[in-house]
Design a protein around this motif. Structure first.
Motif, short mmCIF file in Angstrom:
data_model
loop_
_atom_site.label_atom_id
_atom_site.label_comp_id
_atom_site.label_asym_id
_atom_site.label_seq_id
_atom_site.Cartn_x
_atom_site.Cartn_y
_atom_site.Cartn_z
N SER A 20 -2.86 36.98 -30.39
CA SER A 20 -3.34 37.44 -31.69
C SER A 20 -4.09 38.77 -31.60
N LEU A 21 -4.55 39.15 -30.41
CA LEU A 21 -5.26 40.42 -30.24
C LEU A 21 -4.32 41.62 -30.23
N ALA A 22 -3.04 41.39 -29.96
CA ALA A 22 -2.10 42.50 -29.83
C ALA A 22 -1.94 43.25 -31.15
N VAL A 23 -1.70 44.57 -31.06
CA VAL A 23 -1.48 45.35 -32.27
C VAL A 23 -0.14 44.95 -32.88
N GLU A 24 0.00 45.19 -34.16
CA GLU A 24 1.20 44.77 -34.89
C GLU A 24 2.45 45.40 -34.27
N GLY A 25 3.47 44.59 -34.05
CA GLY A 25 4.74 45.08 -33.53
C GLY A 25 4.83 45.08 -32.01
N ASP A 26 3.73 44.77 -31.32
CA ASP A 26 3.76 44.76 -29.86
C ASP A 26 4.40 43.44 -29.40
N PRO A 27 5.52 43.50 -28.67
CA PRO A 27 6.26 42.27 -28.32
C PRO A 27 5.67 41.54 -27.11
N VAL A 28 4.49 40.98 -27.28
CA VAL A 28 3.85 40.26 -26.18
C VAL A 28 4.34 38.82 -26.14
N GLY A 29 4.11 38.16 -25.01
CA GLY A 29 4.49 36.77 -24.87
C GLY A 29 5.66 36.60 -23.91
N LEU A 30 6.25 35.41 -23.94
CA LEU A 30 7.38 35.12 -23.07
C LEU A 30 8.59 35.91 -23.54
N GLN A 31 9.19 36.67 -22.64
CA GLN A 31 10.34 37.50 -22.99
C GLN A 31 11.64 37.02 -22.34
N ILE A 32 11.55 36.48 -21.16
CA ILE A 32 12.75 36.05 -20.45
C ILE A 32 12.48 34.70 -19.78
N GLY A 33 13.44 33.79 -19.86
CA GLY A 33 13.32 32.52 -19.17
C GLY A 33 12.52 31.48 -19.93
#
Length: 223
Positions: A20-33
């Protein structure tokens, strides 16, 4: 070697740098797997490239936590004869999950920005722009005096009562509790159909709304 689930590892990480701290549009989190698997080794890196992935493979890492997301914009294709597709293919074939923590890690207390400020010996450090906020909830629970410390400790361990740079914050007030269990009740204190008067403490703590389930579980487990 101790084994643990990937979801548990990331849940601990996100207590420090929530998405929730990430700026809008920043694709944080699980990306692969997937995180729903056993993790024995984690590789931490700035960027995910072929050299990084090879290092993870050689060392038997099942999870990479990266600062820069390897997938920043939506993919139009995933050609394995091109660098990005080749990278993703190698990660999937070796069952290596990739989790990205970008601006949320920059902003987190004790995160990248704070470490840079310390390294540069900056003074009078202030927030330039607030990127997010989270609603707080307040929990009030009544306990017999012999249960008070156990409940307070459980709530603190669950993360309730953190205010700024302070943890384990709570307020406790004393009073008398009155109740009459019905004939269907199985009271811990008192007898069915008889009015009971006991000395009780009222414990009050605050916590972010995202921690509601965890805090209530700790409460019910301890009380």
């Amino acid at each position: 070697m101790k084994e643990t689930n990937g979801q548990y590892i990331i849940s601990l990480f996100e207590q420090w740098a929530p998405k929730s701290l990430a700026v809008e549009g920043d694709p944080v989190g699980l990306q692969i797997g997937t995180l729903n698997k056993t993790i024995t080794k984690v590789l931490v890196t700035l960027d995910v490239n072929l050299k990084t992935v090879e290092e993870a493979i050689v060392n038997g890492c099942e999870l990479i936590i990266a600062h820069h997301p390897p997938i920043f914009r939506g993919l139009k294709n995933m050609r394995t004869d091109l660098p990005q597709g080749m990278l993703i293919e190698k990660l999937i074939k070796h069952d290596i999950a990739v989790y990205a923590a970008h601006t949320n890690l920059d902003i987190a207390s004790g995160g990248v920005n704070d470490l840079l400020a310390i390294a540069l010996q900056l003074e009078n450090i202030n927030i330039l722009e607030q990127t997010s906020s989270e609603q707080l909830m307040k929990l009030a629970v009544f306990t017999p005096k012999e249960s008070t410390e156990r409940v307070r400790t459980a709530l603190a361990i669950a993360g309730a009562g953190q205010i700024g740079d302070y943890t384990d914050c709570s307020f406790t007030s004393e009073g008398e509790g009155r109740f009459k269990p019905s004939g269907l009740a199985t009271p811990f204190i008192g007898q069915a159909n008889e009015l009971a008067v006991v000395e009780e403490d009222k414990i009050e703590v605050v916590f972010p709304i995202s921690m509601k389930s965890k805090v209530l579980k700790a409460l019910l487990t301890s009380h």
